[in-house]
Motif scaffolding. Structure first.
Motif, PDB file in Angstrom:
ATOM      1  N   ARG A 101      31.724  48.027  18.524  1.00  0.00           N
ATOM      2  CA  ARG A 101      32.350  47.448  17.338  1.00  0.00           C
ATOM      3  C   ARG A 101      33.529  48.300  16.892  1.00  0.00           C
ATOM      4  NH1 ARG A 101      33.220  48.485  12.726  1.00  0.00           N
ATOM      5  NH2 ARG A 101      31.841  50.266  12.583  1.00  0.00           N
ATOM      6  N   ARG A 102      33.339  49.629  16.888  1.00  0.00           N
ATOM      7  CA  ARG A 102      34.394  50.548  16.480  1.00  0.00           C
ATOM      8  C   ARG A 102      35.590  50.468  17.437  1.00  0.00           C
ATOM      9  NH1 ARG A 102      35.862  55.115  18.228  1.00  0.00           N
ATOM     10  NH2 ARG A 102      34.008  55.554  19.429  1.00  0.00           N
ATOM     11  N   ARG A 103      35.336  50.434  18.746  1.00  0.00           N
ATOM     12  CA  ARG A 103      36.412  50.357  19.733  1.00  0.00           C
ATOM     13  C   ARG A 103      37.164  49.022  19.622  1.00  0.00           C
ATOM     14  NH1 ARG A 103      40.562  52.303  22.333  1.00  0.00           N
ATOM     15  NH2 ARG A 103      40.878  51.291  24.335  1.00  0.00           N
ATOM     16  N   ARG A 104      36.422  47.912  19.431  1.00  0.00           N
ATOM     17  CA  ARG A 104      37.055  46.607  19.264  1.00  0.00           C
ATOM     18  C   ARG A 104      37.985  46.628  18.046  1.00  0.00           C
ATOM     19  NH1 ARG A 104      32.738  43.622  19.260  1.00  0.00           N
ATOM     20  NH2 ARG A 104      32.453  43.599  17.017  1.00  0.00           N
ATOM     21  N   GLU A 105      37.526  47.245  16.964  1.00  0.00           N
ATOM     22  CA  GLU A 105      38.337  47.340  15.743  1.00  0.00           C
ATOM     23  C   GLU A 105      39.574  48.212  15.979  1.00  0.00           C
ATOM     24  OE1 GLU A 105      39.291  46.556  11.709  1.00  0.00           O
ATOM     25  OE2 GLU A 105      37.993  45.581  13.163  1.00  0.00           O
ATOM     26  N   GLU A 106      39.432  49.329  16.688  1.00  0.00           N
ATOM     27  CA  GLU A 106      40.573  50.194  17.005  1.00  0.00           C
ATOM     28  C   GLU A 106      41.632  49.448  17.814  1.00  0.00           C
ATOM     29  OE1 GLU A 106      39.018  53.489  19.202  1.00  0.00           O
ATOM     30  OE2 GLU A 106      38.200  54.488  17.424  1.00  0.00           O
ATOM     31  N   VAL A 107      41.188  48.709  18.820  1.00  0.00           N
ATOM     32  CA  VAL A 107      42.121  47.975  19.667  1.00  0.00           C
ATOM     33  C   VAL A 107      42.795  46.866  18.869  1.00  0.00           C
ATOM     34  CG1 VAL A 107      42.287  46.447  21.678  1.00  0.00           C
ATOM     35  CG2 VAL A 107      40.977  48.561  21.831  1.00  0.00           C
ATOM     36  N   VAL A 134      37.711  42.040  26.715  1.00  0.00           N
ATOM     37  CA  VAL A 134      36.265  42.134  26.541  1.00  0.00           C
ATOM     38  C   VAL A 134      35.841  43.594  26.509  1.00  0.00           C
ATOM     39  CG1 VAL A 134      35.825  39.884  27.605  1.00  0.00           C
ATOM     40  CG2 VAL A 134      35.837  41.924  29.020  1.00  0.00           C
ATOM     41  N   ALA A 135      34.601  43.848  26.084  1.00  0.00           N
ATOM     42  CA  ALA A 135      34.078  45.211  26.003  1.00  0.00           C
ATOM     43  C   ALA A 135      34.118  45.855  27.388  1.00  0.00           C
ATOM     44  CB  ALA A 135      32.660  45.185  25.462  1.00  0.00           C
ATOM     45  N   PRO A 136      34.447  47.125  27.459  1.00  0.00           N
ATOM     46  CA  PRO A 136      34.670  48.119  26.409  1.00  0.00           C
ATOM     47  C   PRO A 136      36.114  48.206  25.896  1.00  0.00           C
ATOM     48  CG  PRO A 136      34.513  49.247  28.501  1.00  0.00           C
ATOM     49  CD  PRO A 136      34.318  47.780  28.779  1.00  0.00           C
ATOM     50  N   TYR A 137      36.885  47.161  26.072  1.00  0.00           N
ATOM     51  CA  TYR A 137      38.206  47.003  25.457  1.00  0.00           C
ATOM     52  C   TYR A 137      39.261  47.980  25.976  1.00  0.00           C
ATOM     53  CZ  TYR A 137      35.097  44.414  22.454  1.00  0.00           C
ATOM     54  OH  TYR A 137      34.141  43.548  22.005  1.00  0.00           O
TER      55      TYR A 137
END
Length: 165
Positions: A101-107, A134-137
């Motif tokens: 969730r944090r990585r998706r928000e950063e990207v 898609v994850a891990p973005y």
């Protein structure tokens, strides 16, 4: 009697996929391996032989050279899994749900900072309606039919500011 390999159609070729086969090709050449896929245009086969140390050897047999294909055995569950994942990238970057969730928000924020329209759709990021992340973005997690957009977004995601995790 079996018709020539190239006269068979895609539906018949699919019945050979994920099976260990022996291929007679050219003059007195016999090849063995697990049939990964068949090119529907040229009737060429892709054979896989797994090594004992975990690697795999691929052989392409040109369709015009194939004289006969004989099924030796069906793939067990483990072999079928290995065949299906042969071209997939290693699953080394597993994120827990909070990190994801944090990585998706950063990207998403990084793309917006660079004035690129992005929307969240579940676990995916949709970029400019033409690209999906898609994850891990990371850069390798982008997909698009538009090569120009794909290259630009991948380069943007490779910049040091975005890669800081």
């Amino acid at each position: 009697m079996q018709r020539g390999w190239s006269q068979l159609g895609p539906m018949e070729w699919m019945s050979y996929v994920n099976k260990q086969v022996e291929v007679k090709a050219g003059k007195d050449e016999e090849l063995r391996g697990w049939l990964l896929t068949v090119d529907p245009v040229s009737a060429s086969l892709v054979l896989v032989n797994f090594s004992e140390v975990g690697g795999a050897c691929l052989q392409v047999v040109m369709g015009h050279a194939v004289q006969q294909v004989e099924v030796l055995e069906d793939a067990d569950e483990e072999t079928a899994r290995r065949l299906q994942s042969i071209f997939l990238p290693p699953q080394s970057t597993r994120l827990n749900p909070e990190e994801q969730r944090r990585r998706r928000e950063e990207v998403r924020l990084w793309l917006e900072k660079n004035r690129i329209p992005v929307e969240e759709e579940g676990e995916e990021l949709k970029v400019a309606g033409a690209l999906t992340v898609v994850a891990p973005y990371g850069p390798e997690d982008c997909s698009s039919s538009n090569q120009i957009i794909l290259d630009r977004i991948r380069r943007l995601l490779q910049t040091p500011t975005c890669e800081a995790r």
